[in-house]
Design an enzyme around this catalytic site. Structure first.
Site, short mmCIF file in Angstrom:
data_model
loop_
_atom_site.label_atom_id
_atom_site.label_comp_id
_atom_site.label_asym_id
_atom_site.label_seq_id
_atom_site.Cartn_x
_atom_site.Cartn_y
_atom_site.Cartn_z
N TYR A 240 0.82 -1.23 0.00
CA TYR A 240 0.00 0.00 0.00
C TYR A 240 0.85 1.27 0.00
O TYR A 240 0.32 2.36 0.00
CB TYR A 240 -0.99 0.01 1.18
N LYS A 241 2.19 1.12 0.02
CA LYS A 241 3.07 2.29 -0.02
C LYS A 241 3.40 2.60 -1.48
O LYS A 241 2.56 3.13 -2.19
CB LYS A 241 4.30 2.02 0.85
#
Ligand SMILES: *Cc1c(COP(=O)(O)O)cnc(C)c1O
Length: 417
Positions: A240-241
């Protein structure tokens, strides 16, 4: 054209950026007075969605889920954790097929990887009872190894690196021994942005007879990785980064092929069994990377990340890294010029080779400054005790956005004086 870096403006850099047009692929939010947005400098905590992702999710609900229903498990979903894993291996990890899996959170996969590694080492040699980790590592990494040490009676050997940098090969010398079972380090330090020399450190750890586990959360998707070539044993990373998989998107795990049949992860579940639908009496782990699965894989949450992996493949990891370096170089230049005179101090490496895709600047007023900036739609992150972290997501951040952000930081800081 004058190419001396000091004379380059954000406009020059954006005009010369070969990846600039890809910014247009990201979702442009509708104006929202409650959430103004001037500069997003936190893509390393939560990447922005691609416009294609909204479509992908809607289509997924209508077709694979809505029309295919349970049949989609047989037709596609059962293999999705490893199909997507192989794609990640090819595009961002430098890993041949069959070694990468998507599922669980980073924390849970770290637990599985470390427990499997420690148990394997102890079975081969009970004297190998130490886990090496650094005091500057992310809280979950430290907590997971503390939990495992308590559970298994292992000993933790702590490295205390320079907080403005990170762990070097030299830092490892005093802690590596015939008692070392496993070493867990972050490839890019979450606070300073220090980029560890993964090839050298992995080589040294293996020479000591230990297993190397890398946390790739702040490097995957921003820094080129060569896990196979570096000889890495296991690795875990966030999606999710810099992989823009969305809030809580499942993590990835890499387990080197030769190790797979020898490692047993500790959370035995039916989906990691050799024959999940055989409804067998006893647990027999799958013979491949699938043994790291526990329960039903989070298929819905795996969808968005596919768009970003596609975009990175289109751009090429080397071009992504070149843009990332140009962004962090410009950020340091601006921080020196506009924030240092106000008393701020760079807490990240100055050499590009030793840096991931974010920088941190320290100042005692930054907790208050960050709160003020968020109200204005300028979104960096705050990391205690006094660090303002500027994350530069290579494909979605422009040089102009970065400059607007640093100007806002300077203005907010000046107003505090
Ligand atoms: C973001 C991050 C994590 C996150 O773990 P989750 O289980 O996804 O919450 C773990 N380790 C590092 C180094 C991180 O930066």
């Amino acid at each position: 054209m004058n190419t001396s870096p000091a004379s380059l403006t954000a406009a020059d850099l954006d005009a010369a950026d070969p990846l600039a047009s890809l910014r247009g692929r990201f979702l442009v939010p509708a104006p929202d007075p409650a959430h103004p947005l001037t500069a997003y400098l936190d893509g390393n905590s939560l990447g922005r969605p691609l416009a294609a992702t909204a479509e992908r999710l809607a289509t997924f609900v209508r077709t694979e889920w809505g029309a295919g229903l349970i049949r989609s498990w047989d037709e596609k979903w059962m293999d999705e954790p490893t199909v997507l894993g192989d794609r990640l291996g090819e595009v961002v990890l430098g890993a041949a097929p069959g070694q990468v899996l998507v599922g669980d959170s980073t924390s849970v996969l770290l637990y599985k990887a470390l427990r499997a590694a420690l148990d394997h080492q102890q079975a081969a040699d009970p004297a190998r009872c130490e886990i090496v980790i650094d005091a500057g590592n992310f809280p979950t990494d430290r907590f997971i190894v503390e939990g495992i040490a308590a559970e298994r009676g292992a000993t933790l050997r702590w490295i205390t690196p320079d907080p403005d940098a990170g762990v070097t090969s030299e830092d490892l010398e005093p802690v590596l021994s015939a008692s070392t079972a496993v070493v867990l380090l972050s490839h890019v330090a979450y606070r300073s942005g220090y980029l560890a020399d993964a090839a050298a450190i992995t080589g040294r750890v293996k020479q000591a007879g230990a297993l190397m586990v890398w946390d790739l959360c702040h490097s995957v998707g921003a820094v080129p990785l060569q896990l196979d070539d570096w000889g890495v044993d296991l690795a875990v990373g966030c999606t999710y980064k810099y992989l823009n998989g969305g809030p809580g998107s499942p993590a990835l795990a890499y387990v080197r092929s030769e190790l797979q049949s020898r490692l047993r992860q500790p959370i035995w579940g039916w989906m990691g069994a050799a024959d999940p639908f055989g409804m067998t009496e006893a647990y027999e782990p799958a013979g491949n990377i699938r043994r790291f699965i526990t329960g039903t894989p989070p298929i819905l949450a795996m969808q968005p990340l596919q768009d970003m992996v596609g975009l990175i493949a289109e751009a090429g990891m080397d071009a992504v890294r070149a843009k990332s370096v140009a962004l962090t170089e410009h950020a340091i230049r601006l921080a020196d010029e506009r924030l240092a005179p106000l008393g701020a101090r760079l807490a990240s490496p100055r050499e590009a080779d030793a840096r991931g895709s974010h920088i941190t600047v320290d100042h005692d007023r930054f907790a208050e400054v960050t709160a003020r900036l968020w109200e204005l739609g300028v979104i960096p992150d705050f990391r205690p005790p006094n660090g303002l972290r500027i994350g530069l997501s290579p494909l979605s951040t422009s040089f102009a956005e970065l400059e607007a952000g640093i100007d806002a930081i300077a203005t907010a800081l000046a107003e505090m004086e």
